[in-house]
Design a protein around this motif. Structure first.
Motif, PDB file in Angstrom:
ATOM      1  N   THR A  90       0.831  -1.204   0.000  1.00  0.00           N
ATOM      2  CA  THR A  90       0.000   0.000   0.000  1.00  0.00           C
ATOM      3  C   THR A  90       0.871   1.262   0.000  1.00  0.00           C
ATOM      4  O   THR A  90       2.046   1.226   0.354  1.00  0.00           O
ATOM      5  N   ASN A  91       0.263   2.370  -0.379  1.00  0.00           N
ATOM      6  CA  ASN A  91       0.903   3.684  -0.267  1.00  0.00           C
ATOM      7  C   ASN A  91      -0.085   4.648   0.387  1.00  0.00           C
ATOM      8  O   ASN A  91      -1.215   4.780  -0.069  1.00  0.00           O
ATOM      9  N   ALA A  92       0.377   5.295   1.461  1.00  0.00           N
ATOM     10  CA  ALA A  92      -0.508   6.185   2.233  1.00  0.00           C
ATOM     11  C   ALA A  92      -0.361   7.640   1.799  1.00  0.00           C
ATOM     12  O   ALA A  92      -0.434   8.549   2.631  1.00  0.00           O
ATOM     13  N   TYR A  93      -0.168   7.843   0.496  1.00  0.00           N
ATOM     14  CA  TYR A  93      -0.020   9.223   0.005  1.00  0.00           C
ATOM     15  C   TYR A  93      -1.294  10.010   0.297  1.00  0.00           C
ATOM     16  O   TYR A  93      -2.405   9.540   0.043  1.00  0.00           O
ATOM     17  N   GLY A  94      -1.132  11.208   0.845  1.00  0.00           N
ATOM     18  CA  GLY A  94      -2.277  12.071   1.138  1.00  0.00           C
ATOM     19  C   GLY A  94      -2.894  11.848   2.501  1.00  0.00           C
ATOM     20  O   GLY A  94      -3.772  12.605   2.913  1.00  0.00           O
ATOM     21  N   VAL A  95      -2.453  10.799   3.211  1.00  0.00           N
ATOM     22  CA  VAL A  95      -2.964  10.546   4.567  1.00  0.00           C
ATOM     23  C   VAL A  95      -2.134  11.384   5.543  1.00  0.00           C
ATOM     24  O   VAL A  95      -0.915  11.223   5.603  1.00  0.00           O
ATOM     25  N   PRO A  96      -2.768  12.299   6.301  1.00  0.00           N
ATOM     26  CA  PRO A  96      -2.002  13.144   7.221  1.00  0.00           C
ATOM     27  C   PRO A  96      -1.249  12.299   8.253  1.00  0.00           C
ATOM     28  O   PRO A  96      -1.821  11.342   8.802  1.00  0.00           O
ATOM     29  N   PRO A  97       0.041  12.626   8.510  1.00  0.00           N
ATOM     30  CA  PRO A  97       0.835  11.842   9.469  1.00  0.00           C
ATOM     31  C   PRO A  97       0.180  11.718  10.840  1.00  0.00           C
ATOM     32  O   PRO A  97       0.317  10.691  11.506  1.00  0.00           O
ATOM     33  N   GLU A  98      -0.592  12.755  11.247  1.00  0.00           N
ATOM     34  CA  GLU A  98      -1.233  12.678  12.572  1.00  0.00           C
ATOM     35  C   GLU A  98      -2.301  11.584  12.626  1.00  0.00           C
ATOM     36  O   GLU A  98      -2.567  11.021  13.690  1.00  0.00           O
ATOM     37  N   GLU A  99      -2.891  11.240  11.460  1.00  0.00           N
ATOM     38  CA  GLU A  99      -3.861  10.140  11.439  1.00  0.00           C
ATOM     39  C   GLU A  99      -3.186   8.794  11.683  1.00  0.00           C
ATOM     40  O   GLU A  99      -3.826   7.820  12.057  1.00  0.00           O
ATOM     41  N   LEU A 100      -1.875   8.755  11.449  1.00  0.00           N
ATOM     42  CA  LEU A 100      -1.104   7.532  11.657  1.00  0.00           C
ATOM     43  C   LEU A 100      -0.365   7.572  12.994  1.00  0.00           C
ATOM     44  O   LEU A 100       0.501   6.730  13.252  1.00  0.00           O
ATOM     45  N   GLY A 101      -0.703   8.550  13.820  1.00  0.00           N
ATOM     46  CA  GLY A 101      -0.024   8.681  15.100  1.00  0.00           C
ATOM     47  C   GLY A 101       1.440   9.039  14.947  1.00  0.00           C
ATOM     48  O   GLY A 101       2.260   8.747  15.813  1.00  0.00           O
ATOM     49  N   GLY A 102       1.786   9.657  13.817  1.00  0.00           N
ATOM     50  CA  GLY A 102       3.161  10.079  13.572  1.00  0.00           C
ATOM     51  C   GLY A 102       4.117   8.958  13.208  1.00  0.00           C
ATOM     52  O   GLY A 102       5.306   9.185  13.019  1.00  0.00           O
ATOM     53  N   GLN A 103       3.603   7.741  13.084  1.00  0.00           N
ATOM     54  CA  GLN A 103       4.488   6.607  12.783  1.00  0.00           C
ATOM     55  C   GLN A 103       4.475   6.278  11.291  1.00  0.00           C
ATOM     56  O   GLN A 103       3.597   6.736  10.559  1.00  0.00           O
ATOM     57  N   PRO A 104       5.446   5.496  10.805  1.00  0.00           N
ATOM     58  CA  PRO A 104       5.449   5.100   9.393  1.00  0.00           C
ATOM     59  C   PRO A 104       4.165   4.343   9.042  1.00  0.00           C
ATOM     60  O   PRO A 104       3.628   3.603   9.879  1.00  0.00           O
ATOM     61  N   SER A 105       3.694   4.510   7.819  1.00  0.00           N
ATOM     62  CA  SER A 105       2.431   3.892   7.416  1.00  0.00           C
ATOM     63  C   SER A 105       2.476   2.369   7.556  1.00  0.00           C
ATOM     64  O   SER A 105       1.487   1.748   7.943  1.00  0.00           O
ATOM     65  N   ALA A 106       3.621   1.761   7.265  1.00  0.00           N
ATOM     66  CA  ALA A 106       3.716   0.301   7.344  1.00  0.00           C
ATOM     67  C   ALA A 106       3.571  -0.185   8.781  1.00  0.00           C
ATOM     68  O   ALA A 106       2.980  -1.243   9.027  1.00  0.00           O
ATOM     69  N   ARG A 107       4.102   0.571   9.723  1.00  0.00           N
ATOM     70  CA  ARG A 107       3.941   0.175  11.129  1.00  0.00           C
ATOM     71  C   ARG A 107       2.477   0.307  11.551  1.00  0.00           C
ATOM     72  O   ARG A 107       1.956  -0.489  12.314  1.00  0.00           O
ATOM     73  N   PHE A 108       1.802   1.330  11.013  1.00  0.00           N
ATOM     74  CA  PHE A 108       0.371   1.523  11.274  1.00  0.00           C
ATOM     75  C   PHE A 108      -0.414   0.330  10.724  1.00  0.00           C
ATOM     76  O   PHE A 108      -1.304  -0.211  11.387  1.00  0.00           O
ATOM     77  N   VAL A 109      -0.063  -0.105   9.505  1.00  0.00           N
ATOM     78  CA  VAL A 109      -0.707  -1.268   8.892  1.00  0.00           C
ATOM     79  C   VAL A 109      -0.442  -2.509   9.740  1.00  0.00           C
ATOM     80  O   VAL A 109      -1.348  -3.317   9.992  1.00  0.00           O
TER      81      VAL A 109
END
Length: 199
Positions: A90-109
């Motif tokens: 996946t690619n989280a382009y356009g997803v604000p970093p705060e929605e991911l808790g400031g962590q890398p998108s892959a760690r969020f996944v």
């Protein structure tokens, strides 16, 4: 080892073609009924097997090739992903970093797939490039891999080689992984870099 691709859009179909080129069986699934994409799967080859999501997630290695926003829906398919490797395409382009808790998108996944070992990979190239023969100019097209699990990264590296690619491990998700992950409205520095490793 059994393989599945969840998501059968451009990237999912390109990945299925890579498996088909090498005659490796791979299940493909979406949240839709398999009959709805059976003809596309058949057109790629007999080793590409359409399945229901509940069946496909029984595979040992699962390529997550859905839109970033859809990954929680896939994660609900199993209560526990213990013993499985998730390859996050996946690619989280356009997803604000705060929605991911400031962590890398892959760690969020990874947090959604309880118990799984996650490898970020096969996501840095556009579908049209990934679709090309990985044997290029006397070398092999590079795919980058990042993971906090060294053994999982090595296993996916071996699979990438079997598919004809040259894997390059970047280290953990919070270090090298950031080079191949979108952050807000910016891309990691290695996204879209089409490199060839000469043997």
């Amino acid at each position: 080892m059994s393989y599945a691709i969840i998501g059968f859009g451009n990237i999912g179909q390109v990945l299925a073609k890579a498996f088909a080129r090498e005659g490796i069986d791979v299940s493909v699934a979406t949240t839709r009924d398999p009959e709805s994409f059976a003809s596309e799967a058949a057109a790629i080859g007999p080793t590409v097997i359409p399945k229901r999501l509940a069946e496909a997630v029984k595979a040992d290695v699962i390529f997550l090739a859905v839109r970033f926003e859809a990954h929680p829906d896939v994660a609900k398919a199993l209560p526990n992903w213990q013993g499985k490797i998730i390859v996050d395409v996946t690619n989280a382009y356009g997803v604000p970093p705060e929605e991911l808790g400031g962590q890398p998108s892959a760690r969020f996944v990874a947090q959604a797939f309880t118990g799984a070992r996650l490898v970020k990979g096969f996501n840095h190239l556009a579908a049209a490039v990934l679709d090309q023969d990985p044997a290029v100019h006397g070398g092999r097209r590079v795919v980058f891999l990042a993971s906090d699990d060294e053994v999982a990264a090595t296993e996916i590296g071996a699979l990438a080689e079997n598919l004809g690619f040259a894997p390059i491990k970047l280290g953990g998700l919070s270090e090298g992984g950031l080079l191949v992950q979108a952050r807000g409205n910016s891309w990691g520095r290695l996204i879209f870099k089409d490199l060839v490793k000469v043997d």
